[in-house]
Scaffold this motif. Sequence first.
Motif, short mmCIF file in Angstrom:
data_model
loop_
_atom_site.label_atom_id
_atom_site.label_comp_id
_atom_site.label_asym_id
_atom_site.label_seq_id
_atom_site.Cartn_x
_atom_site.Cartn_y
_atom_site.Cartn_z
N ALA A 44 31.70 26.49 -17.94
CA ALA A 44 32.83 27.09 -17.23
C ALA A 44 33.84 26.03 -16.79
CB ALA A 44 32.31 27.85 -16.01
N LEU A 45 33.59 24.78 -17.12
CA LEU A 45 34.46 23.69 -16.69
C LEU A 45 35.72 23.61 -17.55
CD1 LEU A 45 31.63 21.05 -16.28
CD2 LEU A 45 32.75 22.34 -14.46
N ASP A 46 36.81 23.18 -16.93
CA ASP A 46 38.05 22.98 -17.68
C ASP A 46 37.89 21.83 -18.66
OD1 ASP A 46 39.38 25.01 -16.34
OD2 ASP A 46 40.15 23.66 -14.80
N PRO A 47 38.55 21.90 -19.82
CA PRO A 47 38.44 20.82 -20.81
C PRO A 47 38.96 19.49 -20.27
CG PRO A 47 39.49 22.76 -21.76
CD PRO A 47 39.39 22.99 -20.28
N MET A 48 38.32 18.42 -20.69
CA MET A 48 38.78 17.05 -20.44
C MET A 48 38.69 16.33 -21.78
SD MET A 48 37.13 15.63 -16.94
CE MET A 48 37.43 16.38 -15.38
N PRO A 49 39.77 16.37 -22.56
CA PRO A 49 39.69 15.82 -23.91
C PRO A 49 39.57 14.30 -23.94
CG PRO A 49 41.89 16.67 -23.46
CD PRO A 49 41.04 16.98 -22.26
N PRO A 50 38.92 13.79 -24.98
CA PRO A 50 38.87 12.34 -25.18
C PRO A 50 40.23 11.84 -25.63
CG PRO A 50 37.94 13.44 -27.07
CD PRO A 50 38.24 14.52 -26.06
N ASP A 51 40.37 10.54 -25.73
CA ASP A 51 41.64 9.94 -26.20
C ASP A 51 41.72 9.92 -27.71
OD1 ASP A 51 42.58 9.27 -23.55
OD2 ASP A 51 41.04 7.72 -23.54
N GLY A 52 40.59 10.03 -28.38
CA GLY A 52 40.56 10.04 -29.83
C GLY A 52 39.23 10.59 -30.31
N VAL A 53 39.20 11.02 -31.57
CA VAL A 53 37.98 11.57 -32.17
C VAL A 53 37.71 10.83 -33.47
CG1 VAL A 53 36.88 13.63 -33.14
CG2 VAL A 53 38.38 13.84 -31.14
N ALA A 54 36.50 10.28 -33.57
CA ALA A 54 36.07 9.56 -34.76
C ALA A 54 34.95 10.37 -35.42
CB ALA A 54 35.57 8.17 -34.39
N TYR A 55 35.14 10.71 -36.69
CA TYR A 55 34.15 11.48 -37.44
C TYR A 55 33.24 10.52 -38.20
CZ TYR A 55 37.02 15.57 -36.47
OH TYR A 55 37.71 16.58 -35.83
N ALA A 56 31.97 10.48 -37.82
CA ALA A 56 31.00 9.59 -38.47
C ALA A 56 30.26 10.35 -39.56
CB ALA A 56 30.01 9.07 -37.43
N ASN A 57 30.13 9.72 -40.72
CA ASN A 57 29.38 10.31 -41.82
C ASN A 57 28.09 9.57 -42.12
OD1 ASN A 57 31.25 12.34 -42.24
ND2 ASN A 57 32.35 11.23 -43.82
N SER A 58 27.87 8.47 -41.42
CA SER A 58 26.68 7.65 -41.69
C SER A 58 26.33 6.82 -40.46
CB SER A 58 26.94 6.71 -42.87
OG SER A 58 27.91 5.74 -42.51
N LEU A 59 25.13 6.26 -40.50
CA LEU A 59 24.73 5.35 -39.43
C LEU A 59 25.64 4.14 -39.39
CD1 LEU A 59 22.78 4.56 -37.17
CD2 LEU A 59 21.27 3.60 -38.92
N ASP A 60 26.07 3.66 -40.54
CA ASP A 60 27.01 2.52 -40.58
C ASP A 60 28.31 2.86 -39.86
OD1 ASP A 60 25.20 0.94 -41.96
OD2 ASP A 60 26.08 1.38 -43.93
N ASP A 61 28.80 4.10 -40.02
CA ASP A 61 30.01 4.53 -39.30
C ASP A 61 29.77 4.48 -37.79
OD1 ASP A 61 31.47 5.06 -41.61
OD2 ASP A 61 31.19 7.24 -41.49
#
Length: 121
Positions: A44-61
């Motif tokens: 029920a909390l209002d959103p608090m967005p991050p400053d950026g989003v990184a999509y990881a496809n592997s452990l190395d990412d």
Amino acid sequence: MTVPAAPAHPQLPQSLLDELSQLLGNRFSTSASVREHHGSDISALDPMPPDGVAYANSLDDIVAISTACYRHDVPMIAYGSGTSLEGWLQASHGGISIDVSGMDQIVQIRVDDMDVTVQPG
């Protein structure tokens, strides 16, 4: 009762933005809609967005993203399916959301002990 606003936090360093953009290409986003999605959950909390989003496809990412964030002293928020009930996705101190939803592979099946190892997505 009045709820206090989230504390202001410093902007992401341009050097981190450049590093993550170079590392991930279009798998790194600072767009408002992507950030809003990753800063919202089913609580029920209002959103608090991050400053950026990184999509990881592997452990190395994950290692590369985490290393860059650590080097720049930037918080990280893990994002799987976005179903948090407790507000765990909220970036109250800003930072980078690391989306692991693309990591959806079965790593190992051990039939003898009925155990399966899967990626976090």
